[in-house]
Design a protein around this motif. Structure first.
Motif, PDB file in Angstrom:
ATOM      1  N   LEU A 112       0.830  -1.209   0.000  1.00 21.19           N
ATOM      2  CA  LEU A 112       0.000   0.000   0.000  1.00 21.19           C
ATOM      3  C   LEU A 112       0.861   1.255   0.000  1.00 21.19           C
ATOM      4  CD1 LEU A 112      -2.824  -1.116   2.438  1.00 21.19           C
ATOM      5  CD2 LEU A 112      -3.209  -0.137   0.170  1.00 21.19           C
ATOM      6  N   GLU A 113       1.927   1.248   0.785  1.00 18.35           N
ATOM      7  CA  GLU A 113       2.811   2.412   0.824  1.00 18.35           C
ATOM      8  C   GLU A 113       3.498   2.631  -0.521  1.00 18.35           C
ATOM      9  OE1 GLU A 113       3.850   2.572   5.578  1.00 18.35           O
ATOM     10  OE2 GLU A 113       5.299   1.619   4.224  1.00 18.35           O
ATOM     11  N   LYS A 114       3.874   1.540  -1.179  1.00 15.28           N
ATOM     12  CA  LYS A 114       4.482   1.659  -2.503  1.00 15.28           C
ATOM     13  C   LYS A 114       3.468   2.152  -3.535  1.00 15.28           C
ATOM     14  CE  LYS A 114       7.107  -0.966  -5.942  1.00 15.28           C
ATOM     15  NZ  LYS A 114       7.731  -2.291  -6.277  1.00 15.28           N
ATOM     16  N   HIS A 115       2.235   1.640  -3.440  1.00 18.63           N
ATOM     17  CA  HIS A 115       1.204   1.995  -4.419  1.00 18.63           C
ATOM     18  C   HIS A 115       0.737   3.439  -4.260  1.00 18.63           C
ATOM     19  CE1 HIS A 115      -2.202   1.267  -7.148  1.00 18.63           C
ATOM     20  NE2 HIS A 115      -2.944   1.937  -6.288  1.00 18.63           N
ATOM     21  N   THR A 116       0.591   3.894  -3.016  1.00 15.17           N
ATOM     22  CA  THR A 116       0.020   5.224  -2.774  1.00 15.17           C
ATOM     23  C   THR A 116       1.065   6.301  -2.540  1.00 15.17           C
ATOM     24  OG1 THR A 116      -0.147   4.848  -0.381  1.00 15.17           O
ATOM     25  CG2 THR A 116      -2.026   4.178  -1.746  1.00 15.17           C
ATOM     26  N   GLU A 153       2.401   6.973   0.340  1.00  9.18           N
ATOM     27  CA  GLU A 153       2.181   7.564   1.659  1.00  9.18           C
ATOM     28  C   GLU A 153       2.161   6.469   2.715  1.00  9.18           C
ATOM     29  OE1 GLU A 153      -1.773   9.185   2.419  1.00  9.18           O
ATOM     30  OE2 GLU A 153      -2.404   8.450   0.453  1.00  9.18           O
ATOM     31  N   PRO A 154       2.373   6.833   3.982  1.00 16.00           N
ATOM     32  CA  PRO A 154       2.463   5.817   5.039  1.00 16.00           C
ATOM     33  C   PRO A 154       1.104   5.224   5.423  1.00 16.00           C
ATOM     34  CG  PRO A 154       2.763   8.010   5.972  1.00 16.00           C
ATOM     35  CD  PRO A 154       2.736   8.185   4.488  1.00 16.00           C
ATOM     36  N   TRP A 155       1.124   3.939   5.766  1.00 23.15           N
ATOM     37  CA  TRP A 155      -0.022   3.209   6.290  1.00 23.15           C
ATOM     38  C   TRP A 155       0.403   2.529   7.587  1.00 23.15           C
ATOM     39  CZ3 TRP A 155      -4.893   2.042   3.697  1.00 23.15           C
ATOM     40  CH2 TRP A 155      -5.062   2.751   2.492  1.00 23.15           C
ATOM     41  N   SER A 156      -0.558   2.164   8.417  1.00 23.92           N
ATOM     42  CA  SER A 156      -0.288   1.451   9.664  1.00 23.92           C
ATOM     43  C   SER A 156      -1.280   0.309   9.828  1.00 23.92           C
ATOM     44  CB  SER A 156      -0.393   2.392  10.871  1.00 23.92           C
ATOM     45  OG  SER A 156       0.689   3.299  10.902  1.00 23.92           O
ATOM     46  N   HIS A 157      -0.982  -0.601  10.771  1.00 24.19           N
ATOM     47  CA  HIS A 157      -1.911  -1.704  11.006  1.00 24.19           C
ATOM     48  C   HIS A 157      -1.883  -2.148  12.457  1.00 24.19           C
ATOM     49  CE1 HIS A 157       1.700  -4.359  10.586  1.00 24.19           C
ATOM     50  NE2 HIS A 157       1.034  -5.124  11.450  1.00 24.19           N
ATOM     51  N   LEU A 158      -2.957  -2.797  12.836  1.00 21.54           N
ATOM     52  CA  LEU A 158      -3.065  -3.546  14.086  1.00 21.54           C
ATOM     53  C   LEU A 158      -3.492  -4.959  13.726  1.00 21.54           C
ATOM     54  CD1 LEU A 158      -5.110  -1.170  16.454  1.00 21.54           C
ATOM     55  CD2 LEU A 158      -2.765  -1.939  16.827  1.00 21.54           C
ATOM     56  N   ALA A 214      -5.329  10.031   6.793  1.00 19.79           N
ATOM     57  CA  ALA A 214      -6.770  10.183   6.981  1.00 19.79           C
ATOM     58  C   ALA A 214      -7.269   9.657   8.315  1.00 19.79           C
ATOM     59  CB  ALA A 214      -7.523   9.476   5.847  1.00 19.79           C
ATOM     60  N   VAL A 215      -6.578   8.655   8.864  1.00 17.89           N
ATOM     61  CA  VAL A 215      -7.086   7.933  10.038  1.00 17.89           C
ATOM     62  C   VAL A 215      -5.968   7.782  11.063  1.00 17.89           C
ATOM     63  CG1 VAL A 215      -8.047   5.731  10.850  1.00 17.89           C
ATOM     64  CG2 VAL A 215      -8.782   6.681   8.652  1.00 17.89           C
ATOM     65  N   GLU A 216      -6.380   7.788  12.329  1.00 22.39           N
ATOM     66  CA  GLU A 216      -5.445   7.572  13.429  1.00 22.39           C
ATOM     67  C   GLU A 216      -6.051   6.562  14.400  1.00 22.39           C
ATOM     68  OE1 GLU A 216      -3.838  10.174  17.268  1.00 22.39           O
ATOM     69  OE2 GLU A 216      -4.276  11.192  15.361  1.00 22.39           O
ATOM     70  N   TYR A 217      -5.240   5.604  14.848  1.00 17.79           N
ATOM     71  CA  TYR A 217      -5.698   4.700  15.897  1.00 17.79           C
ATOM     72  C   TYR A 217      -5.881   5.504  17.173  1.00 17.79           C
ATOM     73  CZ  TYR A 217      -5.325   1.365  19.761  1.00 17.79           C
ATOM     74  OH  TYR A 217      -5.534   0.666  20.920  1.00 17.79           O
ATOM     75  N   SER A 218      -7.030   5.343  17.815  1.00 14.67           N
ATOM     76  CA  SER A 218      -7.334   6.116  19.012  1.00 14.67           C
ATOM     77  C   SER A 218      -7.021   5.328  20.277  1.00 14.67           C
ATOM     78  CB  SER A 218      -8.811   6.542  19.004  1.00 14.67           C
ATOM     79  OG  SER A 218      -9.121   7.317  20.129  1.00 14.67           O
TER      80      SER A 218
END
Length: 361
Positions: A82-86, A88-93, A115-119
């Motif tokens: 996803l980071e390569k395609h877009t 921009e950085p992505w994260s996961h849980l 766009a999103v942040e883990y709360s």
């Protein structure tokens, strides 16, 4: 190593429940993001997956609940793709492995950091009555557009050998929903996953007291026949009186989007298509092939008829031979408005010389 990866290994369920009880919610309604749910069929198992294709599809949403994750390496590879395609950085849980005997799966959330942040509050459900083979996994997220929040749970209901194997878990989702309401107070609740049972089945009645499915027509399981879908087992559920500003929801027809047939898509991507809901001013881009299936709650039927005649049948005057589509057919919303011929029933369409489209379930 990213903080989210560390959390995936060290989160303690009891500690998180205390935290989510003591820390107040900041705001009420998540907005201006696209939320998705996808069973990515044994993600992290074997070498058949095309991660560039997975990334092209998953990048259409900002926050994705993923079912059937076999290894954390699988979700890490998806994040990197996803980071390569877009760019921009992505994260996961990711949850720990869940299941009985030797077969286990994980759940995951993956999101676009812009766009999103883990709360807070990532936790596997404490299933004291042992209803679930794979207990649901949930967390609270924040939209960076306005710091608004939503709590989302995800689950993969056991398939079993017969429908009666699935119904106890479906019945138990009502208790899980109430549990989520306690753990994430003053926050909109969403339940997304692969439920292995259509939302019209009576086993859903306990949950329907509190929640409603967003997608009530169409199908999301890819058959081997090009363009053919079967079974609306995947869905996204929201509160009956949700304050989420949902402007669209539906199924991403990813084989059309990436130009692959169903056989290749099933082998290298998944046998399930992802579902999405667009909140606030967000939307899928125009290049994304999707089956928009959002029906406002005031027009939804509690028990849709089996032949799909609760809505108008659409004929396609431009088809040869003349074809008609029920609301649960994949191409129902793809017929150009100028070519739509409305019929009050299937019988009326047949009487006019139309026949059912071949890609209808």
């Amino acid at each position: 190593m990213k903080l989210t990866r560390m959390l995936s290994r060290y989160l303690n369920a009891a500690f998180l429940i205390v935290c989510t009880t003591l820390i107040p919610s900041l705001t009420a309604y998540a907005s201006d993001i696209v939320v998705g749910s996808w069973n990515i069929q044994r993600l992290g198992h074997g070498s058949n997956k095309s991660f560039p294709a997975l990334a092209a599809i998953a990048s259409k949403v900002d926050l994705l609940a993923v079912q059937e994750v076999m290894t954390e390496d699988g979700i890490t590879q998806l994040e990197q793709a996803l980071e390569k395609h877009t760019g921009e950085p992505w994260s996961h849980l990711v949850s720990h492995a869940l299941g009985e005997n030797s077969y286990k799966e994980m759940y995951a959330f993956i999101w676009r950091e812009s766009a999103v942040e883990y709360s807070e509050g990532a936790v596997v459900y404490l299933d004291r009555d042992n209803y679930f083979v794979r207990e649901p996994f949930s967390a609270k997220f924040k939209s960076k557009q306005d710091n608004s929040e939503l709590a989302i749970g995800t689950v993969h209901i056991v398939y079993g050998k017969r429908i009666t194997d699935r119904t106890p878990e479906i019945n138990a989702l009502a208790d899980y929903w109430l549990w989520m309401a306690e753990v994430y107070p003053n926050t909109p609740i969403v339940l997304a996953g692969d439920f292995n049972l259509p939302q019209s089945h009576a086993a859903w009645d306990p949950l329907k007291k509190y929640a409603r499915p967003l997608v009530t027509q169409g199908a999301s399981t890819l058959s081997n026949t090009p363009g053919k879908y079967a079974n609306l087992y995947d869905n996204i559920w929201v509160e009956r009186d949700t304050h989420l500003a949902i402007n669209d929801a539906g199924i991403i027809d990813f084989p059309i989007m990436i130009g692959w047939d169903h056989k290749k898509s099933r082998k290298h991507v998944s046998d399930h298509a992802p579902l999405y809901m667009a909140l606030g001013n967000s939307a899928l881009d125009n290049a994304t092939a999707s089956i928009s299936a959002f029906v406002p709650p005031e027009t939804q039927s509690a028990s849709p008829s089996t032949d799909g005649e609760q809505q108008m049948i659409r004929g396609n005057r431009n088809s040869n031979p003349k074809l008609f589509h029920r609301p649960d057919c994949p191409s129902y919303n793809r017929i150009a408005k100028k070519n739509r011929v409305p019929f009050a029933s299937v019988a009326a369409a047949k009487a006019a010389g139309y026949r059912l489209a071949g890609n209808c379930p």
